[in-house]
Design an enzyme around this catalytic site. Structure first.
Site: not given
Ligand code: PGA
Length: 246
Positions: A91, A161, A167, A207, A228
């Site tokens: 990650h 990702e 985020g 997101s 997330g």
């Molecule tokens: P997010 O994070 O959905 O808050 O953008 C995804 C993740 O870090 O796996």
């Protein structure tokens, strides 16, 4: 069935809240619209898994950090012992705290040897006009898999990702996600051959929310998503789940 991996990160700070949140997953999973893989903080894993009697939800560790003389670390065998089937590896929030490609590769091998599946997370930090992000993702993925045992079952999932979308306010455009998914599929086929390379699920993360989930799940090569923030927000999660077509 599409796969939804729910990465709770460290958002949930006490076990009572974790239990309450997990109740939402139990409720939603009964309609069998998607296969949930829930990744609570490692410290809550054993108790949540022990208390859950159903079969519809699988569990992942958010990650491991080392074994033996390694203060404050969590090892592959320790998370295996909690009863998880999956381990997130690579990650971006771990890579940002000094996790290297080589460590990702070693962990993928250890997770396989321990009888679990890796969720290998790859993604570029930023984009340029030259398309350097394809090369970047290719390199991350090839290194992550360079110790994977030859001719063994492919027990891993790839999650794309883009770091800049984690985020953030929104994911890349749909066609940009799709181009990367097709590219990752090509790499897997090159590495493992046509039949086996096509069996590996590829997820998108960064997101994902109720407004964009259904369009993302319709893209070519998308087997599911990695959540997330939406994974720890009961309302957002419920809306998102409602927007998944069966
Ligand atoms: P997010 O994070 O959905 O808050 O953008 C995804 C993740 O870090 O796996």
């Amino acid at each position: 069935m599409k796969i939804i991996i729910a990465n709770w990160k460290a958002y949930v700070e006490d076990f009572k809240s974790a239990e309450k949140l997990f109740g939402v997953y139990k409720l939603l999973s009964s309609s069998k619209k998607a296969a949930f893989v829930v990744a609570p903080p490692n410290i809550f894993l054993r108790d949540i898994i022990k208390a859950y009697k159903g079969r519809l939800i699988s569990f992942a560790s958010q990650g491991v950090s080392g074994s033996g003389a390694c203060t404050a670390c969590t090892s592959v065998q320790q998370v295996k012992d909690t009863g998880v089937d999956f381990v997130l590896v690579g990650h971006s929030e771990q890579r940002a705290r000094s996790l290297t490609d080589e460590q990702v590769s070693a962990t993928v091998k250890d997770v396989y040897n321990a009888g679990m599946y890796s969720v290998i997370i790859v993604g570029e930090n930023n984009r340029d006009e030259q398309g350097g992000h394809f090369k970047f993702v290719r390199s991350q993925l090839k290194i992550a898999l360079n110790r994977y045992p030859k001719n063994k079952p492919l027990k891993f999932i790839v999650a794309y990702e883009p770091v800049w979308a984690v985020g953030a306010k929104q994911p890349p455009k749909a066609h940009e996600i799709e181009m990367m998914m097709i590219y990752i599929r090509k790499i897997l086929v090159q590495l493992f051959g046509d039949r086996r390379g096509r069996q590996v699920p590829i997820l998108y993360g960064g997101s994902v929310n109720a407004a964009n989930i259904s369009a993302i799940l319709e893209l070519q090569e998308v087997s599911g998503v990695l959540l997330g923030r939406a994974s720890v927000d009961e309302k957002a999660l419920t809306e998102l789940y409602q927007n998944i077509k069966k």
